[in-house]
Design a protein around this motif. Structure first.
Motif, PDB file in Angstrom:
ATOM      1  N   GLY A 197       0.794  -1.223   0.000  1.00  0.00           N
ATOM      2  CA  GLY A 197       0.000   0.000   0.000  1.00  0.00           C
ATOM      3  C   GLY A 197       0.822   1.266   0.000  1.00  0.00           C
ATOM      4  O   GLY A 197       0.286   2.364   0.137  1.00  0.00           O
ATOM      5  N   GLU A 198       2.137   1.132  -0.164  1.00  0.00           N
ATOM      6  CA  GLU A 198       3.000   2.315  -0.242  1.00  0.00           C
ATOM      7  C   GLU A 198       2.615   3.170  -1.440  1.00  0.00           C
ATOM      8  O   GLU A 198       2.694   4.398  -1.401  1.00  0.00           O
ATOM      9  N   ILE A 199       2.234   2.506  -2.529  1.00  0.00           N
ATOM     10  CA  ILE A 199       1.644   3.182  -3.682  1.00  0.00           C
ATOM     11  C   ILE A 199       0.326   2.500  -4.004  1.00  0.00           C
ATOM     12  O   ILE A 199       0.067   1.381  -3.560  1.00  0.00           O
ATOM     13  N   ASP A 200      -0.515   3.172  -4.774  1.00  0.00           N
ATOM     14  CA  ASP A 200      -1.874   2.676  -4.988  1.00  0.00           C
ATOM     15  C   ASP A 200      -1.980   1.625  -6.090  1.00  0.00           C
ATOM     16  O   ASP A 200      -2.775   0.689  -5.974  1.00  0.00           O
ATOM     17  N   TRP A 201      -1.212   1.800  -7.164  1.00  0.00           N
ATOM     18  CA  TRP A 201      -1.328   0.850  -8.270  1.00  0.00           C
ATOM     19  C   TRP A 201      -0.089   0.916  -9.150  1.00  0.00           C
ATOM     20  O   TRP A 201       0.730   1.837  -9.030  1.00  0.00           O
TER      21      TRP A 201
END
Length: 324
Positions: A197-201
């Motif tokens: 979840g550090e980045i969304d996608w």
């Protein structure tokens, strides 16, 4: 772009004049340098093809992984080699169509240093999020991207100006949204960041994101292609999932030779590669990676180089990327 297309077409037409020329059979070991690390999807594919070529020619064919320098390490290792067919290099769309657009100083020239031989495969990217992501489907992601403020969503890539970065930027533009791009040094770091979840996608392939997909740490929302992937037939296309129509994110990997390699040599290697890719065991392994085999002539490589140069030049008008 028109000049590039003209040069590519002329170069390939020259190669096609192999009528009545003698067949090529290497009399010394063949080395295939690769811009990809050992164990990666392209590397595995290159080794599968090398094994078939070795049997075809009764001559040693080895793959030498030389990642680094945005492809320059491997390409520079063969560009000045004797044009005999004994030195080849495996590269991708980034090395051939993107790097000349973003590097102020590039140590190789795809047009003047290399000659197209064959396409090894094409591969579409999938939109992946973390297994615990609040975005359960692609429409959820679209809603968040268009409803929230600038940079509210974060997407990642494994290289600034690479196919994943620019492909993601094209999707961002098509959605008329503003997201934050977060680059990582390695694909393993990229997909770990998505999983936590550090980045969304991120865009990913089965070859790169597959281990975390199979471990149920990543969720696949859509495939960025005109049709569904045979490797994941239950995953909808972007259009089917409520996203932009007529938008894809497809990478490709090709085999190149040093400039000046004779037409009959290129033609024989092309035939050997196409034959290798057509064999059932190779097709099965490629399908497991989600790769689409795309056999054809050297002209196919030239056409893709030209088309994607234009495609990425367009997105680079919006995404300002320049590398010294």
């Amino acid at each position: 772009m028109k000049t590039i297309k003209h040069l590519l077409t002329c170069a390939t037409l020259t190669l096609s004049t192999s009528i009545a020329m003698a067949q090529f059979a290497p009399t010394a070991p063949v080395k295939i340098s690769s811009v990809f690390p050992t164990g990666s999807g392209p590397d595995v594919t290159a080794r599968l093809v090398a094994e078939k070529l070795q049997a075809r020619w009764s001559q040693s064919v080895v793959v030498d992984a030389k990642p680094g320098g945005a492809g320059a390490v491997a390409i520079n290792a063969i560009k000045a080699a004797p044009p005999t067919g004994n030195d080849l290099v495996v590269v991708d769309v980034g090395n051939l169509s993107i790097n000349p657009l973003i590097f102020k100083k590039l140590s190789y020239d795809p047009i003047n240093d290399l000659v197209p031989v064959a396409i090894l495969y094409k591969g579409a990217f999938f939109v992946v999020v973390g297994a615990n992501s609040p975005y359960k489907n692609f429409k959820d992601l679209v809603t968040a991207a268009t409803a929230k403020g600038a940079n509210a969503l974060r997407y990642g890539s494994n290289a600034v100006g690479g196919p994943i970065h620019l492909g993601s930027a094209r999707l961002e533009s098509a959605l008329d949204s503003e997201m934050l791009h977060v680059p990582y040094k390695e694909t393993s770091q990229l997909y770990a960041a998505v999983a936590t979840g550090e980045i969304d996608w991120a865009y990913g392939s089965i070859a790169t994101a597959g281990p975390l997909i199979r471990a149920n740490r990543l969720r696949v929302l859509a495939v960025a292609d005109a049709k569904r992937s045979s490797a994941m037939p239950d995953v909808p296309t972007l259009s089917e999932a409520g996203g932009p129509k007529n938008l894809d994110a497809v990478s490709w990997v090709a085999l190149m030779a040093p400039r000046g390699t004779p037409a009959n040599v290129v033609a024989e290697i092309n035939r050997g590669v196409n034959d290798a890719l057509s064999q059932p065991d190779v097709k099965e392994k490629m399908a497991n990676f989600g790769f689409t085999i795309s056999t054809g002539s050297p002209q196919q490589v030239s056409d893709l180089m030209s088309t994607d140069s234009a495609r990425y030049a367009e997105v680079l008008k919006k995404v300002k990327v320049s590398v010294d």
